[in-house]
Design a protein around this motif. Structure first.
Motif, PDB file in Angstrom:
ATOM      1  N   LEU A  42       0.378  -0.812  -0.043  1.00  0.00           N
ATOM      2  CA  LEU A  42      -0.318  -0.155   0.410  1.00  0.00           C
ATOM      3  C   LEU A  42       0.828   1.516  -0.296  1.00  0.00           C
ATOM      4  CD1 LEU A  42      -2.514  -0.614   2.548  1.00  0.00           C
ATOM      5  CD2 LEU A  42      -2.471  -0.657   0.007  1.00  0.00           C
ATOM      6  N   ARG A  43       2.024   0.955   1.102  1.00  0.00           N
ATOM      7  CA  ARG A  43       2.801   2.578   0.871  1.00  0.00           C
ATOM      8  C   ARG A  43       3.493   2.631  -1.052  1.00  0.00           C
ATOM      9  NH1 ARG A  43       5.076   0.132   5.917  1.00  0.00           N
ATOM     10  NH2 ARG A  43       3.773   0.891   7.710  1.00  0.00           N
ATOM     11  N   THR A  52      -1.213  12.647  -0.735  1.00  0.00           N
ATOM     12  CA  THR A  52      -1.184  12.789  -0.018  1.00  0.00           C
ATOM     13  C   THR A  52      -2.232  12.060   1.427  1.00  0.00           C
ATOM     14  OG1 THR A  52      -1.983  15.197   0.937  1.00  0.00           O
ATOM     15  CG2 THR A  52       0.796  14.719   0.001  1.00  0.00           C
ATOM     16  N   TRP A  53      -3.824  12.303   1.445  1.00  0.00           N
ATOM     17  CA  TRP A  53      -4.334  11.919   1.788  1.00  0.00           C
ATOM     18  C   TRP A  53      -4.059  10.345   2.338  1.00  0.00           C
ATOM     19  CZ3 TRP A  53      -7.226  12.584   5.929  1.00  0.00           C
ATOM     20  CH2 TRP A  53      -7.147  14.393   5.975  1.00  0.00           C
ATOM     21  N   ASP A  54      -3.674   9.255   1.160  1.00  0.00           N
ATOM     22  CA  ASP A  54      -4.027   7.768   0.804  1.00  0.00           C
ATOM     23  C   ASP A  54      -2.005   7.256   1.810  1.00  0.00           C
ATOM     24  OD1 ASP A  54      -2.043   9.122  -1.371  1.00  0.00           O
ATOM     25  OD2 ASP A  54      -2.898   7.885  -2.502  1.00  0.00           O
ATOM     26  N   ASP A  55      -1.256   7.927   1.651  1.00  0.00           N
ATOM     27  CA  ASP A  55       0.236   8.615   2.548  1.00  0.00           C
ATOM     28  C   ASP A  55      -0.796   8.724   4.077  1.00  0.00           C
ATOM     29  OD1 ASP A  55       2.476   8.483   0.259  1.00  0.00           O
ATOM     30  OD2 ASP A  55       0.712   9.811   0.142  1.00  0.00           O
ATOM     31  N   PHE A  56      -0.995   9.639   4.424  1.00  0.00           N
ATOM     32  CA  PHE A  56      -1.431  10.251   6.029  1.00  0.00           C
ATOM     33  C   PHE A  56      -2.477   9.006   6.408  1.00  0.00           C
ATOM     34  CE2 PHE A  56      -4.798  11.425   8.646  1.00  0.00           C
ATOM     35  CZ  PHE A  56      -4.328  11.357   9.771  1.00  0.00           C
ATOM     36  N   LEU A  57      -3.691   7.944   5.568  1.00  0.00           N
ATOM     37  CA  LEU A  57      -3.955   7.437   6.428  1.00  0.00           C
ATOM     38  C   LEU A  57      -3.205   5.645   6.386  1.00  0.00           C
ATOM     39  CD1 LEU A  57      -7.342   7.532   3.778  1.00  0.00           C
ATOM     40  CD2 LEU A  57      -7.495   7.732   6.335  1.00  0.00           C
TER      41      LEU A  57
END
Length: 358
Positions: A42-43, A52-57
């Motif tokens: 996922l990363r 950048t929201w996916d990185d944050f989640l």
């Protein structure tokens, strides 16, 4: 062998302890596989996206969800055993506190991320981030207070009594700290209404300077003379404040006077001369220029123009250039500037004495 498996250890057989340890090991193994394979993939996928929201989640899952899974696995393993009621109660409290800690931390981080993402879409986002720090602190504190009430309620205590006590205490604190609460509400007014922001040049009463920091209680202004002026937020919201940063252009009015010895032709030419000088400057818009009045010692002209920049330094540079060009043009045409003078006319008379008769 069977006798060994049936041996009691802390009220549980060796067989039961082995099953619990095996279950715990399998749980840890599954969580570790989830970390190494699923989260890592996922990363890599999130690194290819523009948001950048996916990185944050994914980071929140790694920092909060994964620890909760480990803690839950340990708690389930412990509750599977036959333990004294006191030990089970301690384990429940520890699990509840740890679970609430990671959940509340994730909620606080999500709120902070949402605020920063919204501010990043605005101009001067770095200054707005500093301004929002007080709001984030207040909301984060409220989240942790609610989390504490949730823990107390789940431990079997009457949360209603606690909330009532907090309400009564809050009223007492509010009465004792009206000024502080007034500044706090003024902070919210400043944050949402935005009469000024960090970096704005403002004038309040006889004080002026640049907004340096906006806090929950006070706002700090860097004055032109160099010192830091600290004002309460309530004072600023109740004052008539001039915000020069919002000014799109600066209106300039200036007058000049020439002597009464100036000829009619020279007077008639002055508005055109000055207008030509003003229009010759960049970022300047000429408005009007007229012979405005007869003074005590001068013939007065008034001119108006706009500097198409809010920067004070630009205004002073343009004004200096215009004044120097006017001086040069008047010098070349023999037009004299007036200054306070008095002209005294004297007249001599011959006195005739008539002799008196006796």
């Amino acid at each position: 062998m069977n006798n060994f498996m049936d041996t009691l250890v802390w009220g549980n057989t060796v067989m039961e302890l082995g099953k619990v340890l095996l279950l715990l090991a399998l749980s840890f193994l599954v969580i570790k596989i989830f970390q190494l394979y699923i989260l890592s993939r996922l990363r890599k996928w999130s690194a290819l996206t523009t948001t950048t929201w996916d990185d944050f989640l994914i980071k929140q899952v790694s920092d909060s969800a994964v620890p909760i899974l480990y803690i839950s696995a340990v708690y389930v393993a412990i509750t599977s055993l036959k333990l004294p009621e006191r030990v089970e109660q301690i384990a429940y409290i520890a699990y509840l506190v740890a679970f609430a800690y990671f959940v509340l931390r994730a909620i606080g981080a999500t709120f902070r991320r949402f605020v920063y993402t919204f501010l990043d879409t605005k101009d001067n986002s770095e200054a707005k981030r500093k301004q929002a720090s007080g709001l984030i602190t207040i909301v984060t504190t409220m989240i942790w207070v609610l989390g504490g009430i949730f823990i107390v309620d789940n431990l079997g205590y009457d949360a209603t009594t606690l909330i009532t006590g907090l309400g009564i205490g809050g009223i007492a604190i509010a009465l004792a700290a009206q000024a502080i609460l007034g500044d706090l509400f003024s902070y919210f007014v400043i944050f949402f209404d935005k009469p000024f922001e960090i970096g704005d040049f403002v004038v309040v009463d006889d004080k002026n300077g640049v907004i340096e920091a906006i806090g929950i209680k006070t706002t700090r202004i860097k004055t032109l003379s160099g010192e830091q002026l600290v004002c309460s937020n309530t004072d600023l919201t109740n004052s008539r404040l001039h915000n020069f940063k919002r000014m799109e252009r600066r209106r300039i009015v200036f007058s000049l006077g020439v002597t009464y010895q100036t000829t009619h032709e020279q007077l008639k030419a002055i508005p055109g001369i000055v207008r030509q000088i003003i229009e010759g400057q960049d970022a300047i818009q000429f408005d009007r220029g007229h012979f405005s009045s007869y003074g005590d010692f001068s013939l007065n002209f008034e001119f108006v123009y706009y500097v198409l920049s809010p920067d004070y330094g630009v205004y002073m540079d343009k004004q200096q250039a215009i004044y120097l060009d006017i001086f040069k043009a008047f010098e070349e045409r023999g037009i004299e500037f007036a200054y306070p003078t008095q002209m005294l006319f004297t007249q001599s008379t011959n006195a005739e004495v008539t002799p008196s008769k006796e």
